[in-house]
Motif scaffolding. Structure first.
Motif, PDB file in Angstrom:
ATOM      1  N   SER B  35       0.853  -1.189   0.000  1.00  0.00           N
ATOM      2  CA  SER B  35       0.000   0.000   0.000  1.00  0.00           C
ATOM      3  C   SER B  35       0.887   1.236   0.000  1.00  0.00           C
ATOM      4  CB  SER B  35      -0.905  -0.001   1.222  1.00  0.00           C
ATOM      5  OG  SER B  35      -1.681  -1.172   1.233  1.00  0.00           O
ATOM      6  N   ASP B  76      -1.333  -1.118  -4.170  1.00  0.00           N
ATOM      7  CA  ASP B  76      -2.778  -1.416  -4.168  1.00  0.00           C
ATOM      8  C   ASP B  76      -3.601  -0.240  -3.641  1.00  0.00           C
ATOM      9  OD1 ASP B  76      -2.671  -1.394  -1.422  1.00  0.00           O
ATOM     10  OD2 ASP B  76      -2.900  -3.535  -1.162  1.00  0.00           O
ATOM     11  N   ALA B  80      -8.707  -3.156  -1.433  1.00  0.00           N
ATOM     12  CA  ALA B  80      -8.712  -4.605  -1.641  1.00  0.00           C
ATOM     13  C   ALA B  80      -8.957  -4.970  -3.108  1.00  0.00           C
ATOM     14  CB  ALA B  80      -9.766  -5.254  -0.749  1.00  0.00           C
ATOM     15  N   ALA B  83      -5.896  -4.582  -5.063  1.00  0.00           N
ATOM     16  CA  ALA B  83      -4.950  -5.647  -4.749  1.00  0.00           C
ATOM     17  C   ALA B  83      -5.253  -6.883  -5.591  1.00  0.00           C
ATOM     18  CB  ALA B  83      -5.007  -5.995  -3.262  1.00  0.00           C
ATOM     19  N   SER B 107      -6.310  -6.527   2.247  1.00  0.00           N
ATOM     20  CA  SER B 107      -5.818  -6.838   0.906  1.00  0.00           C
ATOM     21  C   SER B 107      -5.287  -8.258   0.835  1.00  0.00           C
ATOM     22  CB  SER B 107      -4.722  -5.854   0.491  1.00  0.00           C
ATOM     23  OG  SER B 107      -5.265  -4.583   0.261  1.00  0.00           O
TER      24      SER B 107
END
Lengths: 294, 382, 331
Positions: B35, B76, B80, B83, B107
């Motif tokens: 992230s 990401d 989620a 990802a 994620s």
């Protein structure tokens, strides 16, 4: 700690946070009044104010009393730039198009701040030294007094500006009826630029005075934007006084929600009350009802 | 002029040489999802930096099995869904042999089905126990589970005669996982939870929650979250004049926390932490000492900023994979997975890893030490 | 793509193109992006009905998307219901909630309506986060089964692609018929002037509520497809950010244009994927592209594509004259 002093503490906390919402909401209102645009980049002005002050202090070694006005000034210039580059050339386009442009602008400003300042959170030193002050069993930080004081001064200043100065009256005229204002010889474009400068200034001011209490980071603008918008609507869109009051009410509702109901659902509590109010008064607490559409 | 021409020629020769070796050995491609932006960027940024640094140093040292390593990193954005598309890109477009990350538990859980379907080993850098409990064949993780951190805190608190605690946790994945463990493990430690408060990860004022806690008979406050929330709580606590001891999670184990809270407000705060942040106090003979000192030196020289525990998770993930590839003498996903599961007594930045069929995290509470913030620095407690 | 006239031919061409695309992809990763793009397309077609045709803004549509995803997820995951039953209840529940919300909320206008829907979206998001025992809280909810129907499990991406784009096509045709019906005319009348429409005897409130509920149903369809594809849901996918992104897709694609909805959704799904290569600067480029599109394509992507098509056709027609065709330009 007695129940009364706990309650007082909730109110004090709510007012502090609410002042941020109020100042953000004030910025929304000024731009909305001249353009009918909801400026999604408003939260980013607040963020930039705080971040620039931090970095003037850290990188530039500028002392705090200078860093604060410097940051506010730069953000004001950014506000003018936003208008000149993306809003003025788009005159006559639908409001919704312009709103999406401000969404793009908020992404751009946030991304720029992220690249320039990094992703960390930063703190700014308080404006005046000294520990918390005790009032009736509750405590207040000296910085809170700065926040409340500057917010009140800003509102008073706006009132004087709109009621006593020619530019202020001209801006109000644009808000009432742009075409009529234009026919009366008011340069509407300049008024729009002025409104962007103004709301950037107010936003940045909010960002700077709050950074010592709330800390700041490149992405604090999103939440502030949402809460500021909610405050505007609560107070009645287009009413600067309503915006600030709306902000304070929202802040106090959240704080009371956290203290008395449930801290997990505190924002939900505030929004349920806001929605309930809107269903009863569809144009906010102090808003004039007028037909609007997309 | 002349010297410039020679320099050019040398540069060309070096480039040609590099190209030649590159052509000779096909790189081992490892995927990474962090992230790097979004709310969890404080995790993703040091993780991305760390794996990029490792890629460089591994290749400088001759690569793995004589092949260079290529680490493909995707962001990401702490989302989620992103990802999921990122992992598909790694699996189907980049054709990686293993994946490290994602940074967040959400994620990670989102991509697990894709990983299992593709039969590629994943070494996650996220904390939640759910990731490896129940054990999933292809999924490992490097951070200590929250459970271990909670156990450490409760052990320490109970030893100091604390029987009632108030908890205040962030309403994000990290905070929620901590809250669950805090509630689940309290009874066993002989501790009662007398207040259970929550705050939003972006909230800027927690005096309301703390005022409520102040009204209870809690003997300690336990806060679970990652910056900036806990820093605000540390400030608000001092503002309200609360003297009750404050425990934090390992989520704030970085110098940034002390900076944000202010040394005066952070004074006396207790937390479980990996040895990374209190490295100077780790005795010279400790098995983790060398790797800790090395990582800190490399990272701080290269990026000019202090290391964080989170970067260490990514460091361990990559090094465990390298170790597995070396023992398996193969860069085939299935062989890597099998070798990974057999790793025992491997000392890394987070702790000593002992993987097994039943344990894909491989750490014990030993990975944590209790530290106290004293005069703006970390003091390791016995 | 027939942007003008020949609607049926347009739909047919689109269906053929959608059916052939998987065979032309260099690798299956693009299939995943197209599946996610399909979810967005369904959401945006629905939202465009509400925004583009009825002129009502919603900043809370991600809530319906999430509500359906969570409902089917919980029913089929925790309670082991068969997938079709979970889906049916999820669609029914989201639609019912939309109706309950629509009745008081649609009395609000303009920005107040935006706030009403935004507030609803935030409340739902908070419930996803806080009702931990039901939703798994902030770290999300795992263990949702793959889509299955009468014993057939749609587990491969290719199968799922056809399910999703089949749904897109169905909903697209439904919307087209709707906007060309009496209903569509009434909606446009509401958009132009609600008062005038009311004077002419259009029951404006009923139409507005109907479209709101319909667009929430579209969002719910996207939600169940999402849940059974990713097999994991977490609150982060259904927050304010998603709602704003959907509105952006609608406006960027082109208001009151179903093809615009398709273009806007696909463009903003693919853009971040394409920008992965320039990490760090991607957010700046994304913002800049969004602003430039809005500045230079006044009618959105659909209108821009049509003008580009016309200009190209004009060039071909003029052929040997060599004089440049007029640029799309102002309105």
């Amino acid at each position: 700690m007695t129940a009364a002093s706990a309650l007082l503490q909730y109110v004090i906390s709510g007012v502090t946070v609410g002042a941020t919402y109020g100042l953000t909401a004030l910025g929304f209102t000024v731009i909305y009044n001249t353009t009918e645009i909801i400026n999604f980049a408003q939260g980013e002005f607040v963020m930039l104010g705080g971040m620039l002050a931090v970095f003037a202090l850290r990188w530039g070694g500028v002392p705090l009393p200078l860093a604060v006005p410097l940051a506010v000034l730069i953000v004001t210039a950014v506000g003018v730039l936003v208008d000149r580059v993306t809003i003025r050339p788009m005159r006559g386009r639908s409001t919704l198009t312009l709103i999406i442009i401000t969404i793009g602008m908020s992404i751009l400003l946030r991304g720029g701040a992220m690249l320039l300042f990094g992703k960390d959170t930063f703190s700014l030193p308080a404006f005046s030294p000294g520990g918390p002050i005790e009032i009736g069993g509750a405590t207040v930080l000296p910085q809170t007094l700065w926040v409340v004081g500057i917010t009140l001064l800003t509102v008073a200043g706006m009132k004087v500006f709109f009621e006593r100065t020619l530019s202020g009256k001209a801006m109000l005229a644009c808000a009432c009826d742009r075409k009529a204002a234009s026919l009366m010889g008011i340069h509407v474009d300049s008024m729009v630029t002025l409104s962007f400068a103004f709301s950037a200034l107010v936003g940045a001011l909010g960002g700077v005075i709050l950074a010592p209490i709330t800390l700041t980071a490149y992405d604090v603008g999103i939440l502030l934007g949402v809460k500021g918008f909610a405050a505007c609507i609560l107070g009645g869109l287009g009413n600067p006084f309503g915006a600030v009051v709306g902000g304070v009410i929202l802040g106090v509702l959240e704080s009371l929600g956290a203290g008395l109901v449930s801290s997990g659902y505190k924002d939900a509590v505030a929004f349920v009350i806001l929605l309930g109010l809107l269903f009863v008064r569809p144009s906010g607490l102090f808003g004039a009802s007028r037909a609007e559409r997309v | 002029m002349h010297s410039k021409a020679i320099a050019c020629l040398i540069a060309l020769a070096v480039l040609a040489g590099a190209a030649a070796t590159g052509a000779a050995a096909e790189p081992i491609r490892i995927g990474a999802i962090f992230s790097v932006t979004g709310p969890a960027s404080f995790l993703g940024e040091p993780e991305r930096n760390t794996v990029k640094m490792l890629e460089e140093s591994i290749n400088k040292g001759g690569g793995v099995l004589g092949r260079p390593v290529e680490i493909v990193v995707y962001d990401d954005e702490t989302d989620a869904t992103k990802a999921v598309t990122a992992v598909d890109r790694l699996l189907k477009k980049d054709r990686v042999v293993a994946v490290v990350g994602p940074s967040t538990s959400g994620s990670t859980l989102a991509i697990v089905p894709k990983i299992e379907e593709a039969k590629i080993p994943l070494v996650s850098c996220a904390a939640a126990k759910k990731i490896v409990d129940p054990v999933k064949k292809w999924v490992f993780k490097t951070p200590q589970s929250d459970e271990l951190a909670v156990k450490r805190i409760y052990q320490y608190a109970a030893k100091n005669g604390i029987k009632k605690v108030a908890i205040i946790t962030a309403s994000d994945a990290f905070g929620a996982a901590g809250r669950e463990e805090l509630k689940a493990l309290a009874a066993d430690a002989g501790i009662a939870i007398v207040a259970d408060e929550v705050y939003g990860p972006k909230d800027t004022d927690m005096t309301a929650q703390l005022t409520k806690i102040k009204g209870t008979d809690a003997q300690a406050i336990v806060c679970w979250g990652t910056n900036p929330g806990p820093a605000v709580i540390a400030r608000n606590r001092v503002q309200l004049g609360i003297k009750t001891p404050l425990y934090m999670s390992h989520g704030v184990a970085s110098p940034k926390f002390i900076e944000l809270a202010g040394a005066a407000n952070a004074e006396g705060i207790l937390l479980p932490a990996g040895r990374l942040i209190s490295e100077p106090q780790v005795p010279a003979g400790h098995p983790q000492k060398k790797i800790l000192a090395g990582y800190i030196k490399d990272y701080e020289t290269k990026f000019k900023q202090p290391v964080s525990t989170f970067g260490g998770y990514a460091y361990d993930a990559i090094m465990l994979l390298v170790q597995a590839i070396q023992t398996a003498k193969s860069a085939e996903p299935a062989a890597i997975r099998d070798a990974l599961e057999k790793i025992k007594g491997y000392n890394a930045t987070t702790g000593e890893f002992n993987f097994s069929e039943k344990d894909h995290n491989g750490l014990t509470e030993e990975a944590f030490v209790m530290v106290r913030i004293t005069k703006g620095d970390w003091e390791m407690l016995k | 793509m027939g942007f003008r006239g020949g609607h049926n031919a347009g739909v047919l061409a689109f269906a053929v193109a959608a059916a052939l695309v998987p065979f032309a992809l260099p690798n299956d990763y693009y299939l995943t992006v197209l599946i996610v793009g399909g979810f967005h397309t369904i959401l945006v077609i629905g939202l465009n009905l509400l925004m583009g045709y009825a002129g009502q803004v919603s900043l809370g549509h991600a809530a319906f998307y999430g509500l359906a995803a969570y409902t089917t997820g919980i029913l089929t995951g925790t309670h082991q219901w068969p997938v079709p039953a979970g889906i049916a209840v999820a669609l029914a529940l989201s639609t019912a909630v939309a109706w309950l919300i629509a009745v008081p909320t649609l009395k609000l206008r303009g920005n107040y309506l935006a706030m009403g829907t935004l507030g609803f979206g935030i409340i739902v998001y908070i419930v996803f986060n806080e009702a931990t025992s039901l939703t798994g809280g902030p770290s999300g909810f795992t263990g949702i089964p793959k889509l299955s129907f009468a014993g057939k499990v749609f587990s491969s991406d290719r199968e799922y692609y056809y399910v999703v784009w089949g749904a897109v096509l169905l909903l697209l045709v439904l919307s087209q018929n709707l906007v060309r019906s009496r209903m569509g005319r009434a909606l446009r009348a509401i958009h132009t002037s609600e008062t005038a429409a009311a004077v002419l005897g259009v029951d404006t409130n009923r139409y507005k509520i109907f479209v709101f509920v319909l667009s929430a149903f579209y969002a719910a369809v996207a939600g169940v497809l999402y849940a059974h594809y990713v097999t994991f849901v977490s609150p982060g996918s259904f927050g304010f950010h998603t709602s704003v992104q959907l509105v952006t897709m609608v406006v960027l694609g082109g208001m009151a244009s179903i093809w615009g909805a398709v273009l806007g959704a696909l463009f903003l799904t693919f853009l971040p994927e394409a920008l992965r290569a320039i990490e760090n600067f991607d957010i700046l480029v994304y913002g800049a592209i969004l602003i430039l599109c809005m500045m230079f394509l006044p009618g959105g992507l659909a209108d821009g594509a049509r003008k580009g098509w016309d200009a190209a056709a004009g060039l071909v027609r003029r052929g040997t004259h060599g004089a440049g065709a007029g640029k799309g330009g102002g309105r």
